[in-house]
Structure formats: C-alpha cells, structure tokens
Design a protein around this motif. Structure first.
Motif, PDB file in Angstrom:
ATOM      1  N   GLU A  90     -11.892   0.364  -0.509  1.00 43.91           N
ATOM      2  CA  GLU A  90     -11.364   1.356  -1.445  1.00 43.91           C
ATOM      3  C   GLU A  90      -9.845   1.405  -1.386  1.00 43.91           C
ATOM      4  O   GLU A  90      -9.177   1.479  -2.421  1.00 43.91           O
ATOM      5  CB  GLU A  90     -11.963   2.730  -1.124  1.00 43.91           C
ATOM      6  CG  GLU A  90     -11.601   3.808  -2.128  1.00 43.91           C
ATOM      7  CD  GLU A  90     -12.327   5.116  -1.878  1.00 43.91           C
ATOM      8  OE1 GLU A  90     -11.904   6.137  -2.457  1.00 43.91           O
ATOM      9  OE2 GLU A  90     -13.301   5.113  -1.099  1.00 43.91           O
ATOM     10  N   VAL A  91      -9.279   1.351  -0.182  1.00 40.15           N
ATOM     11  CA  VAL A  91      -7.823   1.362  -0.047  1.00 40.15           C
ATOM     12  C   VAL A  91      -7.226   0.104  -0.667  1.00 40.15           C
ATOM     13  O   VAL A  91      -6.176   0.147  -1.331  1.00 40.15           O
ATOM     14  CB  VAL A  91      -7.424   1.489   1.433  1.00 40.15           C
ATOM     15  CG1 VAL A  91      -5.902   1.455   1.590  1.00 40.15           C
ATOM     16  CG2 VAL A  91      -7.980   2.772   2.043  1.00 40.15           C
ATOM     17  N   THR A  92      -7.892  -1.028  -0.472  1.00 36.40           N
ATOM     18  CA  THR A  92      -7.385  -2.290  -1.025  1.00 36.40           C
ATOM     19  C   THR A  92      -7.385  -2.258  -2.541  1.00 36.40           C
ATOM     20  O   THR A  92      -6.426  -2.709  -3.188  1.00 36.40           O
ATOM     21  CB  THR A  92      -8.244  -3.462  -0.531  1.00 36.40           C
ATOM     22  OG1 THR A  92      -8.268  -3.462   0.901  1.00 36.40           O
ATOM     23  CG2 THR A  92      -7.692  -4.783  -1.021  1.00 36.40           C
ATOM     24  N   ASP A  93      -8.432  -1.717  -3.125  1.00 36.60           N
ATOM     25  CA  ASP A  93      -8.536  -1.710  -4.587  1.00 36.60           C
ATOM     26  C   ASP A  93      -7.525  -0.763  -5.222  1.00 36.60           C
ATOM     27  O   ASP A  93      -6.898  -1.101  -6.228  1.00 36.60           O
ATOM     28  CB  ASP A  93      -9.955  -1.305  -5.003  1.00 36.60           C
ATOM     29  CG  ASP A  93     -10.982  -2.381  -4.676  1.00 36.60           C
ATOM     30  OD1 ASP A  93     -10.565  -3.541  -4.457  1.00 36.60           O
ATOM     31  OD2 ASP A  93     -12.189  -2.066  -4.619  1.00 36.60           O
ATOM     32  N   ARG A  94      -7.353   0.423  -4.646  1.00 31.15           N
ATOM     33  CA  ARG A  94      -6.478   1.394  -5.293  1.00 31.15           C
ATOM     34  C   ARG A  94      -5.023   1.267  -4.855  1.00 31.15           C
ATOM     35  O   ARG A  94      -4.144   1.882  -5.441  1.00 31.15           O
ATOM     36  CB  ARG A  94      -6.983   2.809  -5.046  1.00 31.15           C
ATOM     37  CG  ARG A  94      -6.909   3.278  -3.605  1.00 31.15           C
ATOM     38  CD  ARG A  94      -7.622   4.596  -3.412  1.00 31.15           C
ATOM     39  NE  ARG A  94      -7.392   5.143  -2.062  1.00 31.15           N
ATOM     40  CZ  ARG A  94      -7.975   6.255  -1.617  1.00 31.15           C
ATOM     41  NH1 ARG A  94      -8.823   6.916  -2.394  1.00 31.15           N
ATOM     42  NH2 ARG A  94      -7.713   6.708  -0.406  1.00 31.15           N
ATOM     43  N   ARG A  95      -4.787   0.486  -3.803  1.00 34.20           N
ATOM     44  CA  ARG A  95      -3.424   0.184  -3.344  1.00 34.20           C
ATOM     45  C   ARG A  95      -2.637   1.434  -2.936  1.00 34.20           C
ATOM     46  O   ARG A  95      -1.412   1.488  -3.087  1.00 34.20           O
ATOM     47  CB  ARG A  95      -2.633  -0.567  -4.410  1.00 34.20           C
ATOM     48  CG  ARG A  95      -2.963  -2.063  -4.546  1.00 34.20           C
ATOM     49  CD  ARG A  95      -2.620  -2.829  -3.283  1.00 34.20           C
ATOM     50  NE  ARG A  95      -2.459  -4.243  -3.482  1.00 34.20           N
ATOM     51  CZ  ARG A  95      -3.431  -5.155  -3.419  1.00 34.20           C
ATOM     52  NH1 ARG A  95      -4.682  -4.762  -3.172  1.00 34.20           N
ATOM     53  NH2 ARG A  95      -3.190  -6.435  -3.609  1.00 34.20           N
ATOM     54  N   PHE A  96      -3.291   2.445  -2.404  1.00 32.96           N
ATOM     55  CA  PHE A  96      -2.580   3.569  -1.806  1.00 32.96           C
ATOM     56  C   PHE A  96      -3.433   4.150  -0.688  1.00 32.96           C
ATOM     57  O   PHE A  96      -4.652   3.948  -0.622  1.00 32.96           O
ATOM     58  CB  PHE A  96      -2.211   4.649  -2.836  1.00 32.96           C
ATOM     59  CG  PHE A  96      -3.350   5.449  -3.388  1.00 32.96           C
ATOM     60  CD1 PHE A  96      -3.946   6.468  -2.648  1.00 32.96           C
ATOM     61  CD2 PHE A  96      -3.815   5.217  -4.685  1.00 32.96           C
ATOM     62  CE1 PHE A  96      -4.978   7.220  -3.167  1.00 32.96           C
ATOM     63  CE2 PHE A  96      -4.864   5.964  -5.195  1.00 32.96           C
ATOM     64  CZ  PHE A  96      -5.450   6.960  -4.435  1.00 32.96           C
TER      65      PHE A  96
ATOM     66  N   SER B 171      -4.646  11.746   0.488  1.00 35.02           N
ATOM     67  CA  SER B 171      -5.712  12.455  -0.205  1.00 35.02           C
ATOM     68  C   SER B 171      -6.656  13.016   0.852  1.00 35.02           C
ATOM     69  O   SER B 171      -7.528  12.314   1.365  1.00 35.02           O
ATOM     70  CB  SER B 171      -6.463  11.499  -1.146  1.00 35.02           C
ATOM     71  OG  SER B 171      -7.510  12.163  -1.814  1.00 35.02           O
TER      72      SER B 171
ATOM     73  N   ILE C 201       0.875  -1.174   0.000  1.00 35.49           N
ATOM     74  CA  ILE C 201       0.000   0.000   0.000  1.00 35.49           C
ATOM     75  C   ILE C 201       0.914   1.226   0.000  1.00 35.49           C
ATOM     76  O   ILE C 201       1.490   1.579   1.022  1.00 35.49           O
ATOM     77  CB  ILE C 201      -0.938   0.016   1.224  1.00 35.49           C
ATOM     78  CG1 ILE C 201      -1.705  -1.294   1.338  1.00 35.49           C
ATOM     79  CG2 ILE C 201      -1.884   1.203   1.144  1.00 35.49           C
ATOM     80  CD1 ILE C 201      -2.592  -1.598   0.153  1.00 35.49           C
TER      81      ILE C 201
ATOM     82  N   ASP D 221      -5.129   5.437   6.638  1.00 30.97           N
ATOM     83  CA  ASP D 221      -5.611   4.337   5.806  1.00 30.97           C
ATOM     84  C   ASP D 221      -4.758   3.080   5.998  1.00 30.97           C
ATOM     85  O   ASP D 221      -5.278   1.974   6.201  1.00 30.97           O
ATOM     86  CB  ASP D 221      -5.587   4.749   4.330  1.00 30.97           C
ATOM     87  CG  ASP D 221      -6.426   5.977   4.068  1.00 30.97           C
ATOM     88  OD1 ASP D 221      -7.537   6.064   4.621  1.00 30.97           O
ATOM     89  OD2 ASP D 221      -5.971   6.861   3.323  1.00 30.97           O
TER      90      ASP D 221
ATOM     91  N   TYR E 168     -10.359   6.290   4.569  1.00 28.16           N
ATOM     92  CA  TYR E 168     -11.202   5.765   3.498  1.00 28.16           C
ATOM     93  C   TYR E 168     -11.600   4.326   3.833  1.00 28.16           C
ATOM     94  O   TYR E 168     -10.913   3.641   4.613  1.00 28.16           O
ATOM     95  CB  TYR E 168     -10.459   5.812   2.172  1.00 28.16           C
ATOM     96  CG  TYR E 168     -10.345   7.199   1.587  1.00 28.16           C
ATOM     97  CD1 TYR E 168     -11.325   7.687   0.729  1.00 28.16           C
ATOM     98  CD2 TYR E 168      -9.265   8.018   1.885  1.00 28.16           C
ATOM     99  CE1 TYR E 168     -11.236   8.965   0.189  1.00 28.16           C
ATOM    100  CE2 TYR E 168      -9.161   9.296   1.347  1.00 28.16           C
ATOM    101  CZ  TYR E 168     -10.151   9.767   0.499  1.00 28.16           C
ATOM    102  OH  TYR E 168     -10.053  11.028  -0.029  1.00 28.16           O
TER     103      TYR E 168
END
Length: 870
Positions: free
Chosen positions: A330-336, A316, A311, A341, A326
C-alpha cells in the motif's frame, strides 16, 4: 508516527477554522446519560462572592477519573466566570474523540446563577467537526470535535459540565501506559485524580514526579484497586519557556502495566519486526540500486535516499495506524507514509540487499529522559532504522528528506535511547549522534571601499556542511533560485539601503560531501552615512556587523530561572569580514574570548596597512543550560551581543587633497596653547620645589641610610616618571589627524576640547616638576618625600578630572579609568605612608639647599679658663 503523552480532552473553547468540516451529529454515538456507576463524583462549594484575584475564570473543581477495565475516562469541571473575557472563552465547549474506537458521552451541563442550577444539556445543539489540527504538518488522525455554543452566559455564573470517553486503541493490546498532570496553568480549589483497575488483570506500576503528596491506594468492595490523588487549593503551576522536552515543569503521575522494556519490545515486535514480502516493484528497484552502486556504502546510501526522495511524508493515523504501519504494497502504490511506513520500507529493502537492519523506536524530544520513565509504549514518538554494518552502528532516518553526505558523517540527532527490534536487545540502547563536528557554516564577506565618500562592492561566500547544509538544501528545494536570491538581497538591504545585485547568485551542492557553497555579489550605493545625534555635522560612519551570526544566536532576557533552558545545538558558525579601504586606518589588532559551559566565542581584529580583517566564531557545546548556570549564560550571551558590532568613522575633510594636512590649525593651537601654559606653570612649580627647604627629620637610628631597600622602588618610579609624562602628552598629539576635525567643529569649549586641553595641560605641567624631582631625589633633599606625595595626589586629581569629561563623552576608554584611579589611591596610601614613616627615608633625605648670602654660623662659645695669678 504519533504517540500522545496524554489523551486529555481539550477544554479551551476552540473555534472551528475554515478547514473544519461540519457533519451530522447522528452519524456518531454521542450520548447524554448519567455518569457510570464506578464514578465517585467530587462536589464543589459555590463561592459566596466572586474571587478577588481577578482573571477570566476561577476553577472550583477538576475531577479526573480513569477506569482501565471499562476503557473509560471521566472528567468533571466546575468554574466560575469572572469577567467578559471569561464569558467569551467559556461560552463554547469542545470535546474531541476518535470515532474509530471511542464514543463520547455527556453527563451534565448546567449553569448556576443566584444559587439555582439551570440545565443546558437537554436543549444543547451539538455540532461535530473534523478539524485535523495537524493538517499543515501533513498529519491526519481522524479525530472529531463535538462543539457546543452556550446561550446567555454572564459574569458570576458557575459553569459545571461532565463527560466521558469510552474506548481504547486496539493497537496497544489492552496495555496501559499514560501520563497524568497533577497541576495546571490555573489555580484549582479541588483537584482530583482517580485510577481504577483490576489487579487480577494487570499489575499496575506508577511513579509520581514533583507532586506535594503521594497518591492513596486502596481496595474497593468490588475487589478492584483504586489509586487516588487529591489536593485542595492547588496553586497555579510555575512554567518557563524553552524548557527541554524531557523536563516536566508541572507535577505528574505516570502509570504503566509493562513490567520491563523487554515486554515493551515484545509488543513492538508484533508491529515492526514481522517479515513482510517485498512487493515486486521494490524488488526491481533494489536490484537496480545494487547494479548501479560501486560499493556497499553507496548501496546503503542509495537505498536510504530512494525512500527519502520517493516516499513523501504524510501521516495517516486512522485507527490502530497511530502505531501500526501500513502494508508495504500500500505504501509503495500510494508513494506516501509517515515515519513507521518509510522506516519499515527501508528496513525491508536493506534486508533484501543483505544488510543487517531493524526498526528502532526513539523519542525526538525527551531524548535521554526515556530512562527515567516507566517501561511503556508512550515513551516513543518516532521510528528510525538501526543498521549494523562492519561492526559499526548507524541510525538512519528515512524521513530526513534532504540529508546527504557519507555514511560515517551522516547527521544523526541525539535521540538519547532507542528500543531496537532485535531479539538480542531487550533493553534500551544508547543512540550515539553522528555528524555534529561536520556541522559548520562559514560566511566570508568582502567589502571593497574605493573612497571615503560613496559606495562599495560586497562579495559574500557561504559554505555550509553537515546539518546546516541539509537545511539549506531544503530551503532551495522549497523556493526558486530567484526567490532565494531576492531574500538574500533583502537580508543585506536591511543593513545597506539601496543595495543592488551586481551578478546573479550561484548555488553549488556537493551531495557526496554534503557541502553547499553560495556566492553573492552586490553593489552598495552609499556605505557611509552621516552620524545622527551628534554635534559634528561632517562625521560619517560605516557599519560592518556580522549579521548572519548575530541573527543565528539566542539572547535570553535576564530572569530568575528555576528550570533548565533548551538551546540550539549543534551550532558552529565562522564569519569573516574583509574590509579593503582606500587608505590605512588608525585601528589596532585585538582579540576577545568568551567561554561558558554552553558555548565558546572568539573574535579577532587584524590590520595590515589598508586592510582590516574581522573574524568571529561561535561554537555550542550543549543543548541545555542548567538553571544554576543560566545567569552566567545570560551574561555571556550579552557580552557576545555587545561584541558583534564594528564601525569605521571619518570626517568629511579627511577626504581632501593629501597634499594638505587634515589636522586643523585650531587643533594645533588648542593643544599647543595647553602645552605652553602647562609647561610655564610646571617650570614655576619646579623652581619653587627646588627652592623649598623643609627642615630635616630626625630618624630613630642611623642603621639604614642611603638609597636602598624598599626605597629602590620609588627611585625607579621617579626616574621613569618624566618619560611616562612625555609619552602621555604625545598621545594627545598623535591622533590629531583623526581628532582635528572634531576639535575644530565642536561648538563652545566643552566636550572633546575640554578633555584634550586638560589632558595636555596637566601632563605638560607635570613634566618640569618630574625633572626637578629626579634632581632633588639624588641630591637627597629634605623636600623629596613631600613632593613625591604631592605629585601622586595631583595625578589622582588629574585622573578624576579626565574621567568626569570622558563620562560626558561616553568614551569606551573610560571603562578602565575608574580601576586606574582606585589603584593610584591604593599606591598613594602605601607609598605615602612609607615616605612619611620610613626610618631610611628620614635618615637619607636630610640635605637642605645652601643659601650663599647668609653668613656662616658663629663658632660655638668656649667657657673662659681661670688665669694664673701673677
């Protein structure tokens, strides 16, 4: 995660950078209207003439007001522009606001010239830009900047403008916690802070720090409460560099409506404690980690490092996400994600795996200073993970990407205090740092020097552990091995021009032990360089400074410091330099220790035949230098700086055939002539001393006669003096192999030649006299006290003469000679007085030399007796 200590608008006339995005103004609510009715404007007095103090601008008023129930911040500034620099700085204005929950209103903007105010707001062109000042640090907050360029601004103009921002971040649930400055970098004729709130809505607490006066509290006609702080002729706030984050060098006021830290924890639990369902992908990852981990500690570390590695950090801070994390999916999908987070993901994964983990709020700069704040959400700016495992507390930071090592030695910053999101911890909890003792960098440099002319081979081994290893790991992940190798080569090439890589750099990372080892190998084409600014054209020198240690330290300038200074901690560096020389060197072993409340320093020089080993160690003890200890710290660091150098020097003819002596005939003749001339003079003085027959002195009594009492001490000195003089004379001859070329190559009869000649001449002259003094002492001759005093005076005169020549040569040895001269003067005063006043001396030294050619004294006349008459 982003917590702003103050949301005060930036008023420095910032120019948009190429990364700024300009957008239409009408997309955002920027109003032009009079101030709100609750505002009590502060008037300023226009100066009759510009300030004579110089500078770019002169602030007339800074009127800063907040209405907590209206969610509005009002600001009014008036300033006179004094110079062209002021025109450049203040001919454009910037106003920042967050469009997610704030609106910007401009109330007035005018320029007063020759007593007439000219309105500039009506026709002002407002550009709105998204500047994202945290872009390079992977931080995005969505703030916008309204930008106005003013036409026709001249020195002497008075610029006055007022604006307000309305809106509040909903993440705070209408809570108030803010810091307000009561001092600025410029003097202000009138500075006003005014806070308005409804006492039925909130119970506001405040505390003032370093302010000259306390704020005034009163109840308005509307029933609202008002807190006002106002001062005239506010001077410029004194500031100093490198002050700790917890130390405010300006006056300020803090307000909060949180009654306790428990209330802050209750607010934070709504954000960081809710049980959120773990996404399916994270469940799969946790199961794989559990299956592959050999034990629980490995499972904890593998989970932490999965988040650290997978991650990426990106903040943001849009809307309430300044503080709210977040969703995990959502954090898992976007990997940041940012700290909150990544922290909440780590907490959720550890809890799924059966560990007791919770979110913890800390502050990365103010540390233990948190306990001096009022309870409030602005006291924190970072989120980490608190793990309780096997009755031990661990503090895990998922944003610490390149952190490695075992759990019990995992480097943890000294955060001071933390607010942990657990029901049973309603107050601040102490964060005990870990891994400080493991933090160490060891450098070993080995120079192999085959001869006294030419090059050398250099091998370097670097071993880093703890935080230093984490930092190196990040560097190697940022640059390629080739780039890293080139930067390391450049580091040594700055000291040794022409240095070349002999074999490739190697890098070994033991992540389990958090130990990094780097090996380097270089060739130095010419390590001996001619010495500049000298009379000796054949002198060569090689320098071996501990450059890594030197470059890692901070040397403060001398100053009268009023505030504490922050320094890097922990710092632990050991550097060893091995010198393998072609022949033995005239070097003595030495050791030096420098200690202060902030650090310990040790250096050693060890010699063994043709090997010299230099060891240096620096270890910090604190990250703060109190103001009252700054002078001692500055002086101690200056001593360290002076000690971090080492050089070897030789002369070109030292490299000649060993069968031929390196000592020049001239040097031998010079010192031999000085010794011969001194000895002849000394023999003459010794004969005169032996022949001298001063009259005996009459003691007051004969109770103390003979060599005893305090006279024993001068006797020991008289007996030892011939040996001391002989040894001091021999020291001049013992270094002829080293100094012979210097004495031969020096031009004229000055400098080293004069110094050596005087030293040998005086010592050689004193030797016969010292022998004569021993003989006369035990013969108890009347001349002994005066010869003793005379020789002591000659010794002082010799010391002064040598000091004068040494100062001209800038010798290191002369640092001790002034102290020796003072000691000799004191000894002469004490023992000279003893020799002239002591009754024992007067009664003991009474013998005179017999003169054979003189007739014996006449017998004493006897009075005639009367003859008997016949």
């Amino acid at each position: 995660m982003k917590f702003s200590v103050s949301r005060t608008i930036i008023l420095l006339g910032l120019i948009a950078t190429p990364s700024s995005a300009q957008m239409p103004t009408d997309q955002y609510l920027i109003e032009k209207s009079p101030p709100p009715a609750w505002v009590q404007s502060a008037n300023y007095v226009s100066p009759e003439s510009p300030s004579a103090n110089g500078g770019a601008v002169h602030y007339l008023v800074a009127d800063l007001q907040d209405h907590f129930e209206e969610d509005t911040t009002y600001q009014h500034y008036a300033l006179q522009i004094l110079s062209e620099a002021g025109v450049e700085d203040k001919s454009q204005l910037t106003f920042s606001f967050n469009p997610e929950y704030e609106t910007l209103t401009l109330h007035h903007l005018h320029i007063e010239r020759d007593g007439i105010a000219h309105d500039r707001l009506a026709e002002a062109k407002i550009d709105v830009m998204r500047r994202e000042e945290g872009l390079e640090r992977q931080l995005y907050d969505g703030e916008l900047t309204a930008h106005i360029i003013l036409d026709d601004v001249r020195p002497g103009d008075i610029l006055s403008y007022a604006f307000s921002r309305t809106g509040k971040n909903p993440v705070f649930n209408d809570h108030v916690h803010s810091f307000y400055r009561l001092g600025f970098d410029s003097p202000i004729d009138l500075l006003k802070r005014r806070l308005v709130w409804d006492a039925d809505t909130r119970d506001l607490n405040w505390q003032v720090h370093k302010a000259v006066s306390e704020p005034a509290l009163r109840i308005l006609d509307s029933g609202l409460k008002e807190l006002t702080w106002q001062e005239t002729k506010v001077t410029e706030t004194d500031t100093e560099n490198r002050t700790p984050g917890w130390f405010f060098d300006y006056p300020w006021i803090e307000v909060s409506d949180y009654p306790s830290w428990k209330t802050v924890a209750d607010w934070a639990r709504e954000l960081y404690a809710p049980e959120e369902k773990l996404p399916d992908e994270l469940i799969r990852i946790c199961n794989n980690l559990r299956q592959n981990a050999p034990d629980e500690e490995s499972l904890i570390l593998d989970t932490l490092r999965w988040v650290q590695r997978n991650i990426r950090y990106l903040g943001s801070f849009m809307g309430d996400h300044t503080h709210a994390p977040y969703p995990l999916i959502e954090v898992t999908d976007r990997r940041f994600g940012d700290c909150k987070d990544k922290g909440m993901m780590t907490v959720a994964m550890l809890r799924y795996l059966g560990f007791d983990a919770a979110a913890a709020l800390v502050n990365t700069s103010i540390n233990e200073g948190i306990e001096n704040y009022l309870p409030g959400h602005q006291a924190f700016n970072h989120l980490i993970v608190h793990l309780r495992w096997k009755d031990q507390d661990y503090w895990l930071d998922p944003t610490y990407t390149f952190q490695r090592g075992p759990l019990n030695a995992l480097h943890t910053y000294d955060y001071g205090f933390s607010l942990v999101m657990r029901e049973e911890i309603p107050t601040l909890e102490t964060v005990l740092p870990r891994g400080f003792e493991e933090n160490l960098t060891q450098i070993e440099e080995t120079f192999t020097i085959p001869k006294l002319q030419g090059g050398a081979e250099l091998r370097v081994t670097t071993i880093a552990t703890g935080r230093d290893a984490n930092a190196l790991r990040r560097d190697f992940a940022t640059d390629s091995l080739e780039e890293f190798e080139e930067s390391y080569r450049d580091f040594y090439a700055a000291q040794y021009p022409g240095l070349e890589i002999a074999s490739p750099l190697t890098f070994h990372d033991n992540e389990k032990e958090n130990r990094i080892e780097i090996s380097e190998h270089y060739r130095i084409p010419e390590i001996w360089v001619p010495v500049e600014d000298t009379n000796y054209s054949k002198e060569w020198q090689a320098d071996f400074p501990p450059r890594y240690l030197d470059g890692s330290l901070f040397y403060p300038e001398k100053e009268d410091r009023k505030f504490p200074m922050e320094v890097r901690h922990p710092v632990h560096i050991k550097q060893r330099i091995n010198l393998h020389l072609p022949e033995p060197w005239n070097v003595t072993s030495d050791e030096k220790t420098i200690s202060s409340p902030v650090f310990n320093y040790l250096s050693k020089v060890h010699t063994n035949d043709a090997r010299i080993q230099l060891d240096y160690e620096f270890k910090s003890k604190s990250n703060v230098v109190p103001a009252e200890q700054f002078e001692e710290f500055q002086q101690s660091m200056s001593q360290v700086n002076q000690d971090l150098s080492y050089s070897l020097t030789h002369w070109e003819n030292e490299a000649a055939d060993p069968a031929h002596p390196s000592t020049s005939p001239f040097a031998i003749a010079l010192l031999g002539g000085a010794a011969g001339m001194g000895a002849l003079l000394g023999l003459g003085l010794a004969v005169l001393a032996y022949l001298w027959n001063p009259p005996a002195r009459l003691p007051e009594s004969l109770d103390r006669v003979g060599i005893g009492g305090w006279l024993i001490l001068p006797m020991l000195g008289v007996v030892a003096y011939p040996f001391i003089v002989f040894w001091e004379t021999s020291t001049f001859f013992s270094v002829l192999d080293e100094m012979g070329p210097v004495l031969e190559n020096e031009t004229g009869f000055s400098g080293w030649r004069l110094n050596y000649f005087i030293g040998v001449f005086i010592n050689a002259a004193c030797f016969p006299v010292s022998i004569a003094l021993v003989i006369l002492f035990f013969k108890k001759r009347t001349s002994v006290p005066w010869i003793f005093i005379g020789m002591s005076g000659v010794g002082i005169l010799a010391q002064v003469t040598l000091l004068a020549t040494e100062l001209g040569l800038e010798m290191e040895e002369d640092l001790n000679r002034p102290t020796e001269i003072v000691s000799d003067v004191i000894r002469l005063a004490v023992w000279g007085s003893y020799m002239t006043l002591s009754q024992r001396v007067k009664a003991t030294f009474v013998n005179q030399r017999r003169i054979p050619h003189l007739p014996p004294p006449l017998p004493q006349a006897v009075p005639p007796t009367r003859m008997a008459s016949p």
